[in-house]
Design a protein around this motif. Structure first.
Motif, PDB file in Angstrom:
ATOM      1  N   TYR A 172      24.388  -0.128 -35.671  1.00 15.55           N
ATOM      2  CA  TYR A 172      24.028  -1.046 -36.756  1.00 15.55           C
ATOM      3  C   TYR A 172      22.622  -1.623 -37.181  1.00 15.55           C
ATOM      4  N   LEU A 173      22.097  -1.904 -36.035  1.00 13.49           N
ATOM      5  CA  LEU A 173      20.471  -2.132 -36.056  1.00 13.49           C
ATOM      6  C   LEU A 173      19.715  -0.819 -36.640  1.00 13.49           C
ATOM      7  N   GLY A 174      19.943   0.163 -36.087  1.00 15.10           N
ATOM      8  CA  GLY A 174      19.370   1.514 -36.553  1.00 15.10           C
ATOM      9  C   GLY A 174      19.783   1.898 -38.110  1.00 15.10           C
ATOM     10  N   ALA A 175      20.763   1.483 -38.442  1.00 12.57           N
ATOM     11  CA  ALA A 175      20.931   1.856 -39.875  1.00 12.57           C
ATOM     12  C   ALA A 175      20.093   0.995 -40.856  1.00 12.57           C
ATOM     13  N   GLY A 176      19.912  -0.237 -40.345  1.00 11.66           N
ATOM     14  CA  GLY A 176      18.989  -1.245 -41.405  1.00 11.66           C
ATOM     15  C   GLY A 176      17.481  -0.630 -40.998  1.00 11.66           C
ATOM     16  N   LEU A 177      17.063  -0.200 -39.806  1.00 13.40           N
ATOM     17  CA  LEU A 177      15.725   0.408 -39.544  1.00 13.40           C
ATOM     18  C   LEU A 177      15.353   1.711 -40.366  1.00 13.40           C
TER      19      LEU A 177
END
Length: 314
Positions: A172-177
């Protein structure tokens, strides 16, 4: 208006979350590239990748090349006329592919590069006892995970966190990045940082040999090794039980630091507790799967299975 024509490449669930985020936030995904269908399970039926299943549900065009240099594949890819390509857990691309779009190709990697380049960065961060990790976007070049860094985001690794939990947080952190990275590229505001040549902490592929527990190591090292492989692919050991050797996968564990004179690997049981002696204490096994049996908590196993007095984890 999000106008960039994006081609997305990926295979597992981790990649699906990123693709879903792009689709649901109205990015212009014009095509998806994923792995070929592979036989799986007892019936050896063809199994679609998680990314393919999601792409089909969204009616997105799909390519599944065996060979990324194949002329027909390259011609089909060119027809999509991508401005940008995004890679999440796919495979190494030839320059013919990654250099095709106007704005190039960037990758999302689940570590703070240059640390943990390779196939299993989330697992190895926990196995090595890291207290922080993160996600990185970087432009693809002709080596693995070495391209210029665009953005990074850091996250704490908790002392008792297992890889399954950290995997989902990083996803989920990666999706935002990825969103932030696309927006920077679209606005022409990208400033990249060259990666230093650092090879101290790598993340090689996981095989049975590097998932096997080494009972001569410290309690902390063994504990980290097990949680770094829980739930998948799972740390394992052989157990000698009155000359009957069985294999076991070990999942949930806890630590007991204590001085003792027992040999590392010795198994100690009570009615409800199962633990293994190591040089600076005991590894308490809370969840285990013996070969041929279901995964179960230790108390349930001990209810129907007996370890001998000389039982030892090897």
């Amino acid at each position: 208006m999000k106008d960039l024509r994006i081609v997305f490449m990926g295979t597992p669930d981790f990649a699906v979350t990123i693709l879903k985020h792009l689709v649901e936030n109205d990015y212009n995904v014009v095509g998806v590239i994923t792995a070929v269908d592979k036989p799986a399970g007892r019936g050896r039926k063809l199994h679609q990748s998680a990314v393919k299943e999601y792409a089909l549900s969204q009616n997105l065009p799909i390519l599944q090349p065996k060979n990324l240099k194949n002329e027909d594949f390259l011609a089909d890819l060119k027809k999509w006329n991508a401005d940008l390509q995004i890679i999440v857990a796919f495979r190494m691309l030839p320059k013919l592919v990654w250099a095709m779009p106007k704005y190039g190709t960037f990758n999302l990697h689940a570590s703070l590069l240059p640390e943990y380049r390779g196939a299993a960065p989330i697992n190895w961060a926990i196995i090595n006892g890291e207290t922080k990790t993160g996600v990185t976007t970087f432009f693809i070049d002709d080596k693995i995970d070495t391209g210029e860094i665009i953005l990074q985001k850091e996250i704490e690794v908790k002392e008792d966190e297992i890889v399954g939990e950290l995997h989902d947080k990083l996803m989920y952190l990666g999706a935002g990045l990825v969103s932030q990275t696309i927006d920077l590229i679209e606005k022409g505001n990208v400033k990249t940082t060259k990666q230093p040549d650092l090879e101290e902490k790598s993340a090689p592929k996981l095989y049975p040999h590097n998932c096997k527990i080494d009972w001569s190591k410290s309690l902390n090292d063994i504990y980290n090794h097990i949680r770094g492989l829980n739930p998948y692919p799972a740390a394992w050991t052989n157990i000698n039980n009155d000359d009957d050797e069985i294999s076991a996968k070990i999942y949930g564990v806890s630590k007991e630091f204590e001085n003792h004179h027992l040999e590392p690997g010795k198994i100690i049981t009570s009615k409800k507790e199962l633990k293994v002696a190591v040089k600076d204490g005991y590894l308490v096994i809370n969840e285990i799967k013996l070969s041929g049996k279901k995964k179960m908590d230790a108390a349930s196993l001990l209810n129907g299975f007996q370890f001998s007095e000389n039982a030892k984890a090897l």
